[in-house]
Scaffold this motif. Structure first.
Motif, PDB file in Angstrom:
ATOM      1  N   ALA A 103      23.722  -7.008  69.487  1.00 16.91           N
ATOM      2  CA  ALA A 103      22.741  -6.838  70.561  1.00 16.91           C
ATOM      3  C   ALA A 103      22.229  -5.401  70.612  1.00 16.91           C
ATOM      4  O   ALA A 103      21.765  -4.933  71.632  1.00 16.91           O
ATOM      5  CB  ALA A 103      23.368  -7.219  71.894  1.00 16.91           C
ATOM      6  N   TRP A 106      16.334  -4.426  70.760  1.00 19.96           N
ATOM      7  CA  TRP A 106      15.653  -5.032  71.905  1.00 19.96           C
ATOM      8  C   TRP A 106      15.648  -6.540  71.746  1.00 19.96           C
ATOM      9  O   TRP A 106      15.291  -7.063  70.698  1.00 19.96           O
ATOM     10  CB  TRP A 106      14.217  -4.509  72.004  1.00 19.96           C
ATOM     11  CG  TRP A 106      14.152  -3.121  72.514  1.00 19.96           C
ATOM     12  CD1 TRP A 106      13.862  -2.007  71.796  1.00 19.96           C
ATOM     13  CD2 TRP A 106      14.406  -2.681  73.844  1.00 19.96           C
ATOM     14  NE1 TRP A 106      13.915  -0.901  72.598  1.00 19.96           N
ATOM     15  CE2 TRP A 106      14.248  -1.285  73.867  1.00 19.96           C
ATOM     16  CE3 TRP A 106      14.751  -3.320  75.023  1.00 19.96           C
ATOM     17  CZ2 TRP A 106      14.414  -0.518  75.019  1.00 19.96           C
ATOM     18  CZ3 TRP A 106      14.922  -2.567  76.175  1.00 19.96           C
ATOM     19  CH2 TRP A 106      14.749  -1.194  76.162  1.00 19.96           C
ATOM     20  N   HIS A 107      16.061  -7.219  72.776  1.00 25.59           N
ATOM     21  CA  HIS A 107      16.107  -8.677  72.739  1.00 25.59           C
ATOM     22  C   HIS A 107      16.059  -9.223  74.156  1.00 25.59           C
ATOM     23  O   HIS A 107      16.216  -8.488  75.125  1.00 25.59           O
ATOM     24  CB  HIS A 107      17.382  -9.156  72.029  1.00 25.59           C
ATOM     25  CG  HIS A 107      18.636  -8.828  72.779  1.00 25.59           C
ATOM     26  ND1 HIS A 107      19.214  -7.571  72.751  1.00 25.59           N
ATOM     27  CD2 HIS A 107      19.417  -9.583  73.585  1.00 25.59           C
ATOM     28  CE1 HIS A 107      20.300  -7.578  73.509  1.00 25.59           C
ATOM     29  NE2 HIS A 107      20.442  -8.778  74.034  1.00 25.59           N
ATOM     30  N   THR A 108      15.851 -10.501  74.252  1.00 30.57           N
ATOM     31  CA  THR A 108      15.959 -11.228  75.511  1.00 30.57           C
ATOM     32  C   THR A 108      17.069 -12.238  75.318  1.00 30.57           C
ATOM     33  O   THR A 108      17.040 -13.022  74.377  1.00 30.57           O
ATOM     34  CB  THR A 108      14.633 -11.948  75.851  1.00 30.57           C
ATOM     35  OG1 THR A 108      13.611 -10.961  76.009  1.00 30.57           O
ATOM     36  CG2 THR A 108      14.761 -12.759  77.118  1.00 30.57           C
ATOM     37  N   ASP A 109      18.063 -12.192  76.186  1.00 28.36           N
ATOM     38  CA  ASP A 109      19.208 -13.069  76.020  1.00 28.36           C
ATOM     39  C   ASP A 109      18.788 -14.531  76.006  1.00 28.36           C
ATOM     40  O   ASP A 109      18.084 -14.995  76.887  1.00 28.36           O
ATOM     41  CB  ASP A 109      20.235 -12.839  77.134  1.00 28.36           C
ATOM     42  CG  ASP A 109      20.966 -11.517  76.982  1.00 28.36           C
ATOM     43  OD1 ASP A 109      20.891 -10.915  75.902  1.00 28.36           O
ATOM     44  OD2 ASP A 109      21.618 -11.093  77.954  1.00 28.36           O
ATOM     45  N   TYR A 112      15.860 -17.801  72.457  1.00 28.67           N
ATOM     46  CA  TYR A 112      15.689 -18.765  71.375  1.00 28.67           C
ATOM     47  C   TYR A 112      16.030 -20.187  71.817  1.00 28.67           C
ATOM     48  O   TYR A 112      15.818 -21.131  71.075  1.00 28.67           O
ATOM     49  CB  TYR A 112      16.574 -18.372  70.179  1.00 28.67           C
ATOM     50  CG  TYR A 112      17.989 -18.047  70.591  1.00 28.67           C
ATOM     51  CD1 TYR A 112      18.913 -19.049  70.822  1.00 28.67           C
ATOM     52  CD2 TYR A 112      18.380 -16.732  70.790  1.00 28.67           C
ATOM     53  CE1 TYR A 112      20.193 -18.751  71.246  1.00 28.67           C
ATOM     54  CE2 TYR A 112      19.662 -16.421  71.198  1.00 28.67           C
ATOM     55  CZ  TYR A 112      20.567 -17.441  71.427  1.00 28.67           C
ATOM     56  OH  TYR A 112      21.832 -17.141  71.850  1.00 28.67           O
ATOM     57  N   HIS A 161      11.018 -16.881  69.086  1.00 27.08           N
ATOM     58  CA  HIS A 161      12.248 -16.118  69.245  1.00 27.08           C
ATOM     59  C   HIS A 161      13.298 -16.726  68.328  1.00 27.08           C
ATOM     60  O   HIS A 161      13.609 -17.904  68.429  1.00 27.08           O
ATOM     61  CB  HIS A 161      12.729 -16.163  70.699  1.00 27.08           C
ATOM     62  CG  HIS A 161      11.802 -15.464  71.634  1.00 27.08           C
ATOM     63  ND1 HIS A 161      12.101 -14.252  72.181  1.00 27.08           N
ATOM     64  CD2 HIS A 161      10.578 -15.797  72.099  1.00 27.08           C
ATOM     65  CE1 HIS A 161      11.106 -13.860  72.962  1.00 27.08           C
ATOM     66  NE2 HIS A 161      10.171 -14.790  72.920  1.00 27.08           N
ATOM     67  N   TYR A 163      17.214 -16.203  66.767  1.00 25.77           N
ATOM     68  CA  TYR A 163      18.473 -15.478  66.908  1.00 25.77           C
ATOM     69  C   TYR A 163      18.694 -14.595  65.688  1.00 25.77           C
ATOM     70  O   TYR A 163      18.608 -15.055  64.560  1.00 25.77           O
ATOM     71  CB  TYR A 163      19.635 -16.455  67.071  1.00 25.77           C
ATOM     72  CG  TYR A 163      20.963 -15.752  67.246  1.00 25.77           C
ATOM     73  CD1 TYR A 163      21.307 -15.220  68.473  1.00 25.77           C
ATOM     74  CD2 TYR A 163      21.829 -15.590  66.183  1.00 25.77           C
ATOM     75  CE1 TYR A 163      22.499 -14.549  68.642  1.00 25.77           C
ATOM     76  CE2 TYR A 163      23.027 -14.925  66.347  1.00 25.77           C
ATOM     77  CZ  TYR A 163      23.360 -14.405  67.576  1.00 25.77           C
ATOM     78  OH  TYR A 163      24.534 -13.736  67.736  1.00 25.77           O
ATOM     79  N   ALA A 166      15.751  -9.434  64.478  1.00 22.69           N
ATOM     80  CA  ALA A 166      15.231  -8.094  64.741  1.00 22.69           C
ATOM     81  C   ALA A 166      14.356  -7.636  63.583  1.00 22.69           C
ATOM     82  O   ALA A 166      14.636  -7.908  62.431  1.00 22.69           O
ATOM     83  CB  ALA A 166      16.371  -7.108  64.955  1.00 22.69           C
TER      84      ALA A 166
END
Length: 187
Positions: A103, A106-109, A112, A161, A163, A166
Motif C-alpha cells: 500500500a 496512492w490507492h483507494t482501498d 477494484y 481499478h 489490484y 500502480a
C-alpha cells in the motif's frame, strides 16, 4: 443520562476533523454515531484519538458503519478476524516486500471490488516516532478545484481499478500483485 456527544473540531488543514469526548470501548449510541457519520461526510477524514479498543470492540464499532469487507487475499486477513488486516512490519508476512510495501502507493482501498467500500478505518496500535504516516488525498476537493471546462472534459469517464496496478510514475512505488501461488503458499 444521555451518552456524551462527541465534539467535532475541524483540522488546521484543507480537510479533515477530529472527534473528541469519546470512549468507544463501551460502544456508541445511534445519535453519537450519527454525529460521526455526518462529520465524516462533511470533512472526508475523521480522527478519533485516545481510544483503547480490543479487536472485538474495534470490529463492533466498524460494523456500525456498514458491512466490513474481508480482503480477497486470505493471508492478509487477521487470524480470527477475517474482516480486519494488520498492517505493519512486525509479523512474519510483513517481511515480504510485496506485502509490506503493498500500500506504499496512492490507492483507494478495495476500489477494484464491484461494490467498493464507502469508508476505510485505521486503528494505530503502535506507531514509530518518525515515519509510517498515512497520507490522504481529497479527491472531492480536487474535483471542485478544477475549472468547469476540465470537469466537462472528464465527466462521465470511467477508470479501471486493478489490484496491484500502480503506475510507478512520479516516484510512486510499485508493488507487484501477489500471485495465486504466492497466496496459496501463505494460507
Amino acid at each position: 443520562m444521555p451518552a456524551p456527544r462527541p465534539t467535532i473540531e475541524r483540522l488546521d488543514a484543507p480537510f479533515g476533523a477530529v472527534a473528541r469526548g469519546l470512549d468507544l470501548s463501551g460502544g456508541i449510541d445511534p445519535e453519537g454515531l450519527r454525529v460521526l457519520v455526518d462529520a465524516l461526510h462533511e470533512h472526508r477524514v475523521l480522527t478519533i484519538p485516545g481510544q483503547s479498543l480490543t479487536k472485538d470492540r474495534y470490529l463492533a464499532f466498524g460494523s456500525r458503519w456498514g458491512r466490513p469487507y474481508p480482503h480477497f487475499m486470505e493471508h492478509l486477513r487477521m487470524p480470527g478476524y477475517p474482516a480486519m488486516m494488520a498492517i505493519g512490519n512486525t509479523q512474519e508476512k510483513d517481511r515480504d516486500d510485496g506485502v509490506r510495501n503493498g500500500a506504499a502507493y496512492w490507492h483507494t482501498d478495495q476500489a477494484y471490488e464491484a461494490e467498493p467500500c464507502s469508508a476505510t478505518m485505521l486503528y494505530a496500535v503502535e506507531v514509530p516516532e518518525t515515519g509510517g504516516e498515512t497520507l490522504v488525498a481529497d479527491l472531492a476537493g480536487a474535483w471542485q478545484a478544477l475549472p468547469p471546462d476540465e470537469q466537462a472534459e472528464i465527466e462521465g469517464l470511467r477508470a479501471v481499478h486493478v489490484y496491484g496496478g500502480a503506475s510507478g510514475r512520479d516516484g510512486e512505488k510499485h508493488a507487484a500483485p501477489l500471485t495465486d501461488e504466492t497466496q496459496a503458499a501463505r494460507v
